[in-house]
Scaffold this motif. Structure first.
Motif, PDB file in Angstrom:
ATOM      1  N   GLY A  73      17.992  33.379  25.318  1.00 51.00           N
ATOM      2  CA  GLY A  73      17.830  34.126  24.071  1.00 51.00           C
ATOM      3  C   GLY A  73      18.912  35.157  23.852  1.00 51.00           C
ATOM      4  N   ILE A  76      21.695  33.857  21.510  1.00 48.21           N
ATOM      5  CA  ILE A  76      21.358  33.828  20.086  1.00 48.21           C
ATOM      6  C   ILE A  76      21.441  35.226  19.486  1.00 48.21           C
ATOM      7  CG2 ILE A  76      19.565  33.273  18.407  1.00 48.21           C
ATOM      8  CD1 ILE A  76      20.903  30.888  19.813  1.00 48.21           C
ATOM      9  N   SER A  77      20.882  36.216  20.183  1.00 51.49           N
ATOM     10  CA  SER A  77      20.875  37.575  19.652  1.00 51.49           C
ATOM     11  C   SER A  77      22.290  38.125  19.490  1.00 51.49           C
ATOM     12  CB  SER A  77      20.061  38.491  20.569  1.00 51.49           C
ATOM     13  OG  SER A  77      18.699  38.129  20.557  1.00 51.49           O
ATOM     14  N   GLU A 210      17.031  40.235  13.349  1.00 48.84           N
ATOM     15  CA  GLU A 210      16.857  38.844  13.794  1.00 48.84           C
ATOM     16  C   GLU A 210      15.592  38.696  14.628  1.00 48.84           C
ATOM     17  OE1 GLU A 210      16.629  35.598  16.388  1.00 48.84           O
ATOM     18  OE2 GLU A 210      17.174  37.590  17.160  1.00 48.84           O
ATOM     19  N   SER A 214      12.412  36.314  13.706  1.00 53.20           N
ATOM     20  CA  SER A 214      11.892  35.307  14.636  1.00 53.20           C
ATOM     21  C   SER A 214      10.438  35.588  14.992  1.00 53.20           C
ATOM     22  CB  SER A 214      12.754  35.285  15.908  1.00 53.20           C
ATOM     23  OG  SER A 214      14.079  34.896  15.620  1.00 53.20           O
ATOM     24  N   SER A 225      14.686  32.465  21.112  1.00 47.64           N
ATOM     25  CA  SER A 225      15.141  33.826  20.826  1.00 47.64           C
ATOM     26  C   SER A 225      14.110  34.820  21.338  1.00 47.64           C
ATOM     27  CB  SER A 225      15.362  34.022  19.321  1.00 47.64           C
ATOM     28  OG  SER A 225      14.135  34.069  18.623  1.00 47.64           O
TER      29      SER A 225
END
Length: 276
Positions: A73, A76-77, A210, A214, A225
């Protein structure tokens, strides 16, 4: 540059923030090596506690490794945080430069356009954009970038207006340099310091947005994520606290690290202000 680094690292916040951020970045880069298997893979017994069955951070309701999800994750962040900030910088700095340097009616029009965006809460607009465009990495980056540019535009406008009145800019104009040349070569380099600091803070805000998207089920369903993990574990947080706590700590650590780096950047780029 050496003096800048000395000033930056002299601040404990800068050294701590940079160390934490380096660890998170390394975790994101080497995620496939640390946990080669997919974070979606059911690799253990559901509801395994931290340390049980060889799982460092336990397992979720489906037996997926929480540690693998936290590590994967991170990528993605960080990608969404940086990419959406670059999008916001592209829009905000461009409009701010045009408004600050041109002035007059064009300046007023851009300021009013910016105020329209600022009247709508950032998160609400981000939800609306992602819901309309369907959730994906690209749409999330675009949505966060579109809600994050107004503060950058206002700051850039103020800085450009201040720098544009200085003697060296007037001299460049008298030499016959084009408007683009004056802005790029003389105005922006002398106005960029606070923009860089605000840009660093924008990365932290983008990561939080974000994660919230999510959490609400508006993240890209193809990628693990931190926000998704917190959202998936919220219904069983009393029985399995680790499902939400560990990804939450990852978000907290990353945001604090970025803010510490931003504060140290501010001190290093504006030494006179920091001493005052």
């Amino acid at each position: 540059m050496p003096q800048f680094l000395k000033t930056f690292l002299r601040r404990p916040a800068g050294a701590v923030g940079l160390t934490l951020l380096a660890l998170v970045t390394a975790m994101a880069i080497f995620a496939p090596l640390i946990y080669p298997a997919s974070p979606w893979e059911m690799s253990g017994i559901p509801f395994s506690q931290p340390g049980e069955n060889g799982m460092l951070m336990g397992a979720d309701t489906l037996g997926r490794d929480i540690a693998a999800g936290v590590v994967h994750g991170a990528r993605i962040s960080i990608v969404i945080g940086i990419a959406s900030t670059l999008t916001a910088l592209l829009i905000g700095v461009t409009l701010g430069c045009v408004a600050g340097y041109a002035g007059g009616a064009l300046d007023s029009a851009i300021v009013r356009f910016t105020e329209i965006f600022q009247t709508i809460p950032n998160f609400v607009l981000a939800i609306l954009l992602v819901a309309i465009l369907t959730p994906s990495i690209a749409t999330i980056i675009l949505a966060i970038g579109l809600v994050s540019w107004p503060p950058l535009a206002r700051l850039t406008r103020a800085q450009v207006r201040s720098v544009s009145t200085r003697e060296f800019v007037q001299a460049a104009r008298c030499q016959g340099q084009s408007t683009l040349s004056v802005v790029v070569r003389h105005v922006l380099p002398n106005a960029i310091s606070p923009i860089i600091v605000l840009g660093a803070m924008t990365v932290a805000a983008a990561i939080l947005i974000e994660a919230a998207l999510s959490f609400m089920g508006l993240g890209d369903p193809n990628y693990m994520s931190w926000g998704y993990m917190i959202g998936a574990g919220r219904t069983v947080i009393r029985q399995a606290w680790w499902m939400s706590v560990f990804p939450g700590l990852a978000i907290l650590t990353t945001v604090i690290a970025i803010n510490l780096v931003g504060e140290a950047l501010n001190d290093a780029l504006n030494p006179r202000i920091s001493r005052a």
